[in-house]
Each structure stands twice: as C-alpha cells, then as structure tokens.
Design a protein around this motif. Structure first.
Motif, PDB file in Angstrom:
ATOM      1  N   ASP A 199       0.833  -1.212   0.000  1.00 20.70           N
ATOM      2  CA  ASP A 199       0.000   0.000   0.000  1.00 20.70           C
ATOM      3  C   ASP A 199       0.865   1.257   0.000  1.00 20.70           C
ATOM      4  O   ASP A 199       0.547   2.253   0.654  1.00 20.70           O
ATOM      5  CB  ASP A 199      -0.954   0.015   1.200  1.00 20.70           C
ATOM      6  CG  ASP A 199      -2.025  -1.053   1.095  1.00 20.70           C
ATOM      7  OD1 ASP A 199      -2.331  -1.462  -0.040  1.00 20.70           O
ATOM      8  OD2 ASP A 199      -2.553  -1.480   2.133  1.00 20.70           O
ATOM      9  N   GLY A 200       1.984   1.195  -0.723  1.00 22.13           N
ATOM     10  CA  GLY A 200       2.825   2.376  -0.905  1.00 22.13           C
ATOM     11  C   GLY A 200       3.804   2.654   0.211  1.00 22.13           C
ATOM     12  O   GLY A 200       4.578   3.609   0.124  1.00 22.13           O
ATOM     13  N   VAL A 201       3.816   1.838   1.275  1.00 22.45           N
ATOM     14  CA  VAL A 201       4.680   2.096   2.431  1.00 22.45           C
ATOM     15  C   VAL A 201       5.576   0.882   2.673  1.00 22.45           C
ATOM     16  O   VAL A 201       5.121  -0.253   2.620  1.00 22.45           O
ATOM     17  CB  VAL A 201       3.843   2.395   3.696  1.00 22.45           C
ATOM     18  CG1 VAL A 201       4.733   2.591   4.912  1.00 22.45           C
ATOM     19  CG2 VAL A 201       2.973   3.623   3.473  1.00 22.45           C
ATOM     20  N   LEU A 202       6.854   1.138   2.968  1.00 24.50           N
ATOM     21  CA  LEU A 202       7.793   0.051   3.254  1.00 24.50           C
ATOM     22  C   LEU A 202       7.603  -0.470   4.674  1.00 24.50           C
ATOM     23  O   LEU A 202       7.519   0.312   5.626  1.00 24.50           O
ATOM     24  CB  LEU A 202       9.236   0.535   3.079  1.00 24.50           C
ATOM     25  CG  LEU A 202       9.749   0.702   1.647  1.00 24.50           C
ATOM     26  CD1 LEU A 202      11.142   1.325   1.660  1.00 24.50           C
ATOM     27  CD2 LEU A 202       9.774  -0.628   0.917  1.00 24.50           C
ATOM     28  N   THR A 203       7.526  -1.791   4.811  1.00 21.21           N
ATOM     29  CA  THR A 203       7.449  -2.428   6.118  1.00 21.21           C
ATOM     30  C   THR A 203       8.466  -3.557   6.168  1.00 21.21           C
ATOM     31  O   THR A 203       8.712  -4.226   5.165  1.00 21.21           O
ATOM     32  CB  THR A 203       6.048  -3.021   6.384  1.00 21.21           C
ATOM     33  OG1 THR A 203       5.724  -3.953   5.337  1.00 21.21           O
ATOM     34  CG2 THR A 203       4.999  -1.932   6.425  1.00 21.21           C
ATOM     35  N   GLN A 204       9.066  -3.760   7.346  1.00 19.64           N
ATOM     36  CA  GLN A 204      10.086  -4.795   7.473  1.00 19.64           C
ATOM     37  C   GLN A 204       9.431  -6.160   7.361  1.00 19.64           C
ATOM     38  O   GLN A 204       8.455  -6.459   8.044  1.00 19.64           O
ATOM     39  CB  GLN A 204      10.814  -4.642   8.808  1.00 19.64           C
ATOM     40  CG  GLN A 204      12.101  -5.444   8.879  1.00 19.64           C
ATOM     41  CD  GLN A 204      13.025  -4.962   9.978  1.00 19.64           C
ATOM     42  OE1 GLN A 204      13.267  -3.772  10.103  1.00 19.64           O
ATOM     43  NE2 GLN A 204      13.526  -5.876  10.784  1.00 19.64           N
ATOM     44  N   ALA A 205       9.968  -7.008   6.498  1.00 15.18           N
ATOM     45  CA  ALA A 205       9.349  -8.298   6.212  1.00 15.18           C
ATOM     46  C   ALA A 205       9.696  -9.351   7.251  1.00 15.18           C
ATOM     47  O   ALA A 205       8.915 -10.256   7.507  1.00 15.18           O
ATOM     48  CB  ALA A 205       9.771  -8.777   4.824  1.00 15.18           C
ATOM     49  N   MET A 206      10.876  -9.231   7.845  1.00 11.01           N
ATOM     50  CA  MET A 206      11.356 -10.249   8.784  1.00 11.01           C
ATOM     51  C   MET A 206      12.492  -9.635   9.591  1.00 11.01           C
ATOM     52  O   MET A 206      12.990  -8.560   9.251  1.00 11.01           O
ATOM     53  CB  MET A 206      11.843 -11.483   8.022  1.00 11.01           C
ATOM     54  CG  MET A 206      12.985 -11.203   7.063  1.00 11.01           C
ATOM     55  SD  MET A 206      13.390 -12.609   6.000  1.00 11.01           S
ATOM     56  CE  MET A 206      11.976 -12.639   4.908  1.00 11.01           C
TER      57      MET A 206
END
Length: 535
Positions: A199-206
């Motif tokens: 949704d356009g925002v970077l989030t840490q995957a792991m």
C-alpha cells in the motif's frame, strides 16, 4: 549444575559438532533443553502434542510459517503461549505480539518438532503444497523466447537445499501472499534488512539477517535474473518470472552498489491477476469525489482533445488511465496505447510496448499510431518535446488523447510543458482537463476504532477545532489482517482543473504579462520562458 541457567552445558566438539558432558553428540532435543535453561523458558516436548484446532483457526497459518511458532494455549489472563526454537529473537516475539494483539508467553521446542506440528493441519498442508508445487521460477531467453522452468521440487531433487535458496524463494512467496508491490533488500554495516512495499509504504518483512549472508543472497537474485554475479561495482537491471497459483508474475530487478555492498529491489508485476480485475475496472472504484468524477467522465467522453493525469511516481496515474479507457472502449472505436512497459492487458485494445533498444520510442511509436487510423490514443507518459508536440497535434486534429506527465499539481503541468517548448495557444486549445492525484491508505476495517487527535495535531494540520468538531476521526490499532500497520488498501484523491474559456485566456494572458516585464527591462526573457508557457 547450579550454573545451568547461565552457562551452556555443552562444549564445542571440533569438526564433529557440540558434545555433551558425557562425550556423546548432542541431539536436537538436548540442544533445545539447553537453550530453554539458558533463557529461563519452559521446555516443551511436542512429540505427542495434541492440536488445539480452535486456537489454530484463530491465527493465520501464514503467520505461523513465517515466524516458525506453534500456538499452545491461552492462559487465564489472556496471554498466548507459543513454542519457538530461538527465544533470543526478541524483535520477532514483539512483532508476533503486535500482530496478534496478545501478550506472549515463550516456550522452547525443537525446530523440527515445530515444523512437524505445522505440517499436520489441513490448512498448513495446503499452504505447503502451494509453496512447493504452485511456485516455480521461469527463466526466459530474451532472444529465442525459450523458457526454462525451475520448481522448488526440481531444485531440491538435484540436492540443492541451500538455506539461501529457501530464504529467497520464501521471501518472494511471502511477498506475493501479502500483496507487496516491491521487495527491498537493503545492506547495512552489520546486517541485511528485507522490506516489502505494501500500500505504498515500506514495512520490514522479517528480522534482519546476518551480513555474512549478503553476497550469497544477492548472487542468488542475480542468477535468477541472469545478471553478472562477478560485477559488483555498477548498477545492473534484469528480470525473471515466477509461476504462482497457475499465473505468471514478472519481476523487474534492480541491483545497486552502495558503501556497504549491493542493494536489490524487485518490482512485482502481476499482469494476469490485474488484467482480470481491470476487465471490470471503472472510475467508481478508484475513489474520487463524486463531483470531480462527474466532470472527469464528461471530458473522457469528448470526441477529441487531451486528458492529462499528473502526480508523482506511484500515485496511481496508470490505474486511472486504464479505468478511463476501460469505461469508454467500444467496438465502434479503435483504441491504441503506447506504454513503457505495458503493465496490464486490456482486451479489445491494441497495446504497444516502448522498446528504446530497438528504436521504438514514445515519439516514433506515436507517429506510427497516427497512421493506424485510431479514434482514441493513450500515451503512457510525455517525457520529451517531440512526444508533447505530436500528442497535442493529435488532440487538435480529431483524436482523444489520454496521457500522463510527472508534476506535483495541476499548475505545475503548465510549467512542465513550457520547459518542453510547447506553444501555449496549442496547449490550452488541446486540453480538456488536468487531473492531479495521490493515493492515501485506508484505515483497516478489522481493527478500526474512534480516536480524538490532540489540539496540537489539529493545529499543525492547518485546521480549526470548531470546524472539525463533528468529524469522525478513526485509526487502526493494528491486527493480523493489516500486519500491524492499521491500514489496508488505498484509494485515490484528486484535484481536477477544467480548462474553460476564461482559464484558457488567463493562461495566455499570464504569458503576455511576463513578456511585458521583459519589454520594460524588469525581468529577462529566459526567466519569462522558465515560468510561463511559450506563445
């Protein structure tokens, strides 16, 4: 044995691995018991563990696979007891707690026992089958078009069970499950961080992985993309295709050198899935204001002229143009598009991909399109004066032209065209309207709750407290559905500039006013050219 809680019972055994005080090799069970003692956690043997089906149903199985944990029970005070193999991963435990909105009680078991438990459930088995059978890497030869398919089964059958291969493949698989548009692999001085853009925002995957794995991860991606694994000093671009749930998904790969090593970004292009959605895509689902939508619909149904959509990269311009074309296409009209690249396929529309290596640019392709008897044309982006001139002339000679240009708002568009040496009279005569848009994230409906912003936040937002007294402010607490972000999905907001006669005259008059200042020596001709469209 008094020091058992503070010191491992096992010592190194040279090339033979750790050994116990008795001199025998350490088993997985003994190692897990030792870890439990060191971190003062309860050890649990899952050999004969009985599944709590109701508890398993409440927790997304993808979450359990991603973090390798098994839910054990819910305590009387509402806490969730889970079994994991490594209780030192505090960030991971905190993330599980945030996503499940429960405090966590950590217990220790062996990784093999946890994996065996996860494989027992029917839902887990289905996910594993999708991961192993439905997930295939397809390498395509650009010259011959020949394809080589590498499934996970095929890779493991050759004895290649490298943890790095599993890490990269699992990362791609998880990104597709979580609707990520990009995968970012960022190199730090002491670790490698993997992020998803959702949704356009970077989030840490792991949790971050060790820096020692960096070169192997990047090399794996280069091999998949058929890039030079020995070249680490210059940027490289490649692509590969993954087969997932029966459909082909393209990945565009960009490798970039940095001071800590090489970073990688993988752009996800799920053409087949989006093409299915775009078959019924209309402007209603994009999310514009009703009045703006009514006006915009009127201008996309004009017999000729230019409709411009503007905004920064990732603001949904292409989606809006596709929705507009989808609404107006009929069997009576010939619609042709030229794009870089063709992101989604529209049935009944002739779509041409730009290929600059072969000499097919926007300008050259647009000239050829005009000889192909089109009624309506979509130009993916106006980047240069030649394309701008041809597009405007096409709009003035009876064609309806849809296009985009990078600008921050509707008035910046005029400045962009002035830099491209576009005639002001021709531009304002051709334009039907300009739409500037952005995408905003939507509050997750699963965890939405009322909230009252502070007076300071309201003031910083340029609002007055009395004016917002009846507003319905909401926020998302964060849940498993939205991965703890509080948002799920996006919708567009737009600013529509309608080019009526008064505004057209004002734009031309602006140029005349600037030239008058040049005439009297107040400013320079270069400055007048910079801020106004050429007449």
């Amino acid at each position: 044995m008094a020091t058992a809680d503070k010191k491992s019972l096992f010592v190194g055994g040279g090339n033979g691995g750790p050994i116990s005080p008795t001199g025998n090799p350490v088993t997985d069970l003994e190692r897990a018991q030792d870890i439990a003692r060191r971190y003062r956690c309860e050890f649990i043997d899952l050999t004969n563990f009985e599944l709590h089906h109701e508890l398993f149903k409440k927790i997304p199985v993808e979450l359990m696979f991603r973090y390798n944990f098994v839910p054990l029970e819910e305590t009387a005070d509402g806490r969730l007891a889970i079994a994991i193999a490594d209780p030192s991963q505090l960030m991971m435990i905190d993330e599980i707690s945030l996503l499940l909105k429960q405090r966590i009680v950590t217990k220790v078991s062996t990784l093999k026992q946890i994996s065996d438990i996860l494989k027992k459930t029917e839902q887990s088995q289905r996910v594993l089958e999708e991961a192993s059978e439905g997930f295939q890497i397809i390498r395509e030869d650009e010259n011959t078009g020949a394809e080589e398919t590498l499934s996970i089964d095929k890779l493991t059958a050759t004895g290649d069970t490298s943890p790095i291969i599993r890490l990269v493949d699992t990362t791609i698989f998880t990104a597709l499950q979580r609707r990520a548009s990009d995968i970012h692999i960022e190199t730090r001085d002491d670790s490698v961080v993997i992020k998803f853009r959702i949704d356009g925002v970077l989030t840490q995957a792991m949790p971050p992985i060790g820096k020692e794995h960096h070169s192997t991860v990047i090399s794996r991606i280069k091999v998949m993309s058929e890039l030079d694994i020995s070249e680490r000093r210059v940027p490289q671009d490649g692509r590969f295709r993954v087969k997932y749930n029966g459909r082909a998904i393209d990945f565009r790969v960009s490798i970039m050198p940095s001071i800590h090593g090489e970073d990688a970004v993988l752009r996800v292009l799920d053409k087949e899935s989006m093409s299915e959605k775009f078959r019924t895509l209309t402007l209603d689902v994009v999310g514009f204001d009703e009045e703006d939508l009514r006006k915009f619909r009127r201008y996309i149904k004009e017999p000729y002229g230019m409709v411009l959509v503007t905004g920064p990269t990732g603001s949904g311009k292409t989606t809006t143009l596709y929705a507009a074309v989808n609404e107006i296409k009929t069997d009576e009209d010939k619609i042709i598009t030229i794009e870089d690249p063709v992101e989604y396929q529209l049935p009944g529309v002739l779509q041409i991909p730009v290929n600059e290596k072969k000499g097919l640019t926007f300008a050259r392709g647009l000239r050829s399109i005009l000889r192909h008897d089109p009624d309506k044309i979509m130009v993916g982006e106006i980047r240069d004066p030649e394309t701008a001139q041809i597009a405007i002339q096409s709009a003035l000679t009876g064609h309806l032209v849809f296009t985009t240009v990078h600008a921050n708002n509707v008035f910046d568009v005029l400045g962009r065209f002035s830099h491209m040496q576009v005639d002001a009279y021709a531009l304002v005569s051709a334009l039907n309207g300009i739409l500037a848009q952005r995408l905003v994230r939507i509050v997750c409906e699963q965890c939405a709750e009322p909230v009252q912003p502070s007076h300071e936040v309201i003031s910083q937002s340029g609002l007055l407290l009395p004016a917002v007294s009846d507003w319905r402010f909401r926020t998302g607490r964060g849940c498993a559905q939205c991965r703890g972000t509080g948002y799920k999905g996006r919708r567009a907001i737009g600013e529509l500039l309608v080019l009526n006669d008064e505004l057209r005259e004002a734009i031309v008059a602006l140029r005349s006013a600037a030239l008058e200042l040049v005439q009297h020596g107040v400013t320079t001709l270069l400055e007048a050219n910079r801020v106004t469209a050429l007449a």
